[in-house]
Design an enzyme around this catalytic site. Structure first.
Site, mmCIF file in Angstrom:
data_model
loop_
_atom_site.group_PDB
_atom_site.id
_atom_site.type_symbol
_atom_site.label_atom_id
_atom_site.label_comp_id
_atom_site.label_asym_id
_atom_site.label_seq_id
_atom_site.Cartn_x
_atom_site.Cartn_y
_atom_site.Cartn_z
ATOM 1 N N GLN A 281 0.855 -1.179 0.000
ATOM 2 C CA GLN A 281 0.000 0.000 0.000
ATOM 3 C C GLN A 281 0.895 1.235 0.000
ATOM 4 O O GLN A 281 1.614 1.498 0.965
ATOM 5 C CB GLN A 281 -0.918 0.034 1.225
ATOM 6 C CG GLN A 281 -1.911 1.200 1.148
ATOM 7 C CD GLN A 281 -2.718 1.383 2.414
ATOM 8 O OE1 GLN A 281 -2.174 1.690 3.472
ATOM 9 N NE2 GLN A 281 -4.031 1.194 2.309
ATOM 10 N N TYR B 247 -6.090 10.837 4.289
ATOM 11 C CA TYR B 247 -4.727 11.120 3.883
ATOM 12 C C TYR B 247 -4.717 11.912 2.572
ATOM 13 O O TYR B 247 -5.759 12.308 2.079
ATOM 14 C CB TYR B 247 -3.925 9.822 3.837
ATOM 15 C CG TYR B 247 -3.856 9.153 5.202
ATOM 16 C CD1 TYR B 247 -3.444 9.883 6.322
ATOM 17 C CD2 TYR B 247 -4.245 7.838 5.385
ATOM 18 C CE1 TYR B 247 -3.409 9.311 7.583
ATOM 19 C CE2 TYR B 247 -4.216 7.254 6.651
ATOM 20 C CZ TYR B 247 -3.799 7.992 7.745
ATOM 21 O OH TYR B 247 -3.779 7.422 8.996
ATOM 22 N N LEU C 298 -14.870 -4.643 10.378
ATOM 23 C CA LEU C 298 -15.535 -5.524 11.342
ATOM 24 C C LEU C 298 -16.153 -6.760 10.679
ATOM 25 O O LEU C 298 -17.253 -7.182 11.004
ATOM 26 C CB LEU C 298 -16.581 -4.758 12.143
ATOM 27 C CG LEU C 298 -16.018 -3.701 13.118
ATOM 28 C CD1 LEU C 298 -17.138 -3.073 13.922
ATOM 29 C CD2 LEU C 298 -14.968 -4.310 14.045
#
Length: 369
Positions: free
Chosen positions: A106, A193, A312
């Protein structure tokens, strides 16, 4: 055979594709473990990523890896802005491959969320949160616009020269990732970001060609994709992680994401991972699989793309249901993988996969998967 453990292919511009043994991806997760502050990965990355590759994941992603020193979230992040870093990644990639997994990196630039203390218990307990103090090695941050929305020191608005230099940094990082042997590059355009800062009206108030309209706010992202795709071999997939929705009124929305994803797909991005938020206070949903609907929206908008859901997703039956319903093509496992590096192997056994299809190392046969 379950959907989760059916083989998958990530598309590539040259049509060859990357074959994966199943549809479980290790999500990128910051480790904040580069104590020498030089961005060079070491034994921790080998152990952390290697264990998950041995545990059965099909695609193992690194943590957010900075394309420039200024783009690190903290001074303990990994990087790939120089050759020493790329060379240190190579043996880690080799071990991932030896365990039957593909290796993804990444690439990231934190923009206005850079130069912060590492988010680790020892630091937070000492009250070290937010921007690194200059005496602790902090540096000036940059972003599309000066803003206090991020809850940190305001970044300096980037000049055209800085934007151009930044695009070159992304491309150079992609070339080094190829030299290190990575199979997939994922562009980090989520979580508030730098790329996300350009996309969102909450953090982009520019009045030039990089601000205002949807076309202008997505310009930096498109230029990054173009530069990386040109630097990254055509036989290797290009992926992107997006915050599908800011969950803030007037922010970046899932409708914006679906529209942009379709454009990105046409530019050679073959895989999309859908997270959310990262700019401003969180006002979105919560609970198991709370972001699956975002992946479903992009999957519907971009036929032919490989879309993963994240957030999750912790139980094998839950992950299987995401795929059975057609909401996504794969799942990215984060916190559950921190607790259990063998999550895929155990999931395969729980879902009734035949023994020969359970992805475990031969050395661990006595575990009776």
């Amino acid at each position: 055979m379950s959907k989760l453990f059916a083989p998958a292919t990530l598309g590539t511009p040259d049509g060859t594709g990357l074959e994966l043994r199943n549809r479980t991806f290790l999500a990128p997760m910051c480790q904040y473990s580069i104590t020498k502050r030089d961005g060079v990965p070491h034994a921790w990355q080998m152990t952390h990523l290697g264990a998950r590759a041995a545990g059965g994941f099909a695609l193992v992603y690194t943590e957010a890896t900075a394309v420039t020193a200024q783009g690190r979230i903290s001074d303990q992040d990994t990087g790939i802005w120089n050759d020493d870093q790329a060379e240190a990644w190579a043996p880690i990639v080799d071990f991932i491959h030896s365990q039957g997994a593909a290796a993804g990196i990444q690439l990231a630039h934190a923009g206005g969320k850079a130069s912060t203390y590492a988010w680790l218990p020892g630091h937070t307990a000492a009250g070290q949160r937010g921007n690194l103090r200059p005496r602790d090695g902090g540096w000036e941050t940059i972003g599309p616009s000066a803003t206090d929305v991020l809850g940190l020191a305001s970044p300096t608005a980037m000049t055209q020269e800085q934007i151009d230099a930044s695009i070159s940094d992304w491309a150079a990082a992609a070339r080094r990732a190829d030299a290190a042997g990575f199979d997939v590059v994922q562009i980090h355009a989520a979580h508030g970001y730098l790329i996300h800062q350009f996309l969102s009206p909450l953090t982009n108030t520019r009045t030039d060609a990089y601000g205002g309209s949807f076309e202008n706010r997505t310009r930096y992202a498109r230029e990054v994709i173009t530069a990386v795709r040109e630097a990254w071999p055509a036989h290797k997939p290009l992926a992107i992680r997006l915050s599908g929705d800011d969950w803030v009124q007037g922010g970046w929305s899932i409708a914006d994401t679906a529209r942009f994803a379709l454009e990105a797909f046409g530019m050679g991005v073959g895989a999309f991972d859908l997270s959310s938020a990262g700019i401003g206070a969180y006002h979105g949903p919560s609970g198991p699989g709370f972001q699956v609907s975002l992946a479903a929206a992009v999957k519907a908008a971009v036929p032919g793309a490989f879309v993963t859901a994240v957030g999750l997703i912790t139980e094998p039956a839950q992950a299987e249901q995401v795929l059975v319903t057609g909401a996504a093509d794969g799942v990215s496992i984060g916190r559950a993988a921190l607790k259990n590096p063998n999550w895929p192997a155990i999931a395969a056994a729980e879902l009734g996969e035949p023994h020969e299809n359970i992805p475990f190392p031969a050395q661990y046969w006595r575990a009776n998967w």
